[in-house]
Design a protein around this motif. Structure first.
Motif, PDB file in Angstrom:
ATOM      1  N   LYS A  72       0.841  -1.190   0.000  1.00 54.70           N
ATOM      2  CA  LYS A  72       0.000   0.000   0.000  1.00 54.70           C
ATOM      3  C   LYS A  72       0.876   1.240   0.000  1.00 54.70           C
ATOM      4  N   THR A  85       4.795  -2.836   3.112  1.00 54.82           N
ATOM      5  CA  THR A  85       4.830  -4.175   2.534  1.00 54.82           C
ATOM      6  C   THR A  85       4.854  -5.200   3.664  1.00 54.82           C
ATOM      7  N   THR A 102      -2.770   0.176  -3.923  1.00 53.60           N
ATOM      8  CA  THR A 102      -1.933  -1.011  -3.751  1.00 53.60           C
ATOM      9  C   THR A 102      -1.191  -1.223  -5.061  1.00 53.60           C
TER      10      THR A 102
END
Length: 179
Positions: A72, A85, A102
């Protein structure tokens, strides 16, 4: 033999379909490659296009080695994308993305440079493998491992197992993936 076969095919001027699971052979012999996964076409293009700009994770990993960064997007500053991550929060050079989105990127090992200091992803060298023309490094960066390769020069690499390093690459080396 591959070079000779390619020369003969070009000289004859015939269209040839060649089916192989040998990626290097496909890259060497082909003007156009079709990458298939369980009978589904994943991507078509020149060897350069398919290797340098794979559409998804399958193609990127099928045609060579690749590192994957995905998560994200927390912040964007020009060509610097900070993302959360599973391996931690990283800021990487990458094409611009939108905060909250994302994203998934692939970076080829040969595009990554290592240094002792500077901006980039920090890590510890966990493995050094000399293979003649290249030296491969595995670098532990938070909860993930990143593979880098450098052309072997005369003498040994400046980096050894246990060294603290910074990994960096140009933004255009981070390939946006569809998946």
């Amino acid at each position: 033999m591959q070079s000779e076969l390619r020369r003969i095919l070009e000289e004859c001027g015939v269209t040839t379909f060649f089916v192989t699971h040998d990626q290097e052979e496909a890259m060497t012999l082909s003007d156009s490659i079709v990458v298939m996964n369980h009978g589904i076409i994943e991507q078509t293009g020149s060897p350069y296009e398919v290797y340098e700009r794979p559409r998804n994770r399958f193609v990127a990993s099928f045609l060579g080695k690749a590192n994957f960064f995905g998560g994200k997007v927390l912040a964007v500053d020009g060509n610097r994308v900070t993302m959360e991550t599973p391996g931690g929060t990283f800021t990487i050079s990458a094409p611009s993305a939108q905060v909250g989105e994302t994203v998934s990127y692939a970076v080829r090992p040969e595009k990554i440079e290592m240094s002792i200091q500077g901006d980039g992803v920090r890590g510890i060298v966990t493995s050094v493998v000399y293979s003649g023309s290249t030296t491969s490094f595995r670098v532990r960066c938070g909860g993930m491992e990143v593979l880098t390769e450098e052309r072997s020069a005369a003498g040994q690499s400046a980096f050894a197992r246990g060294d603290s390093v910074v990994l960096h690459w140009p933004a255009d080396a981070a390939i946006p993936l569809e998946d």
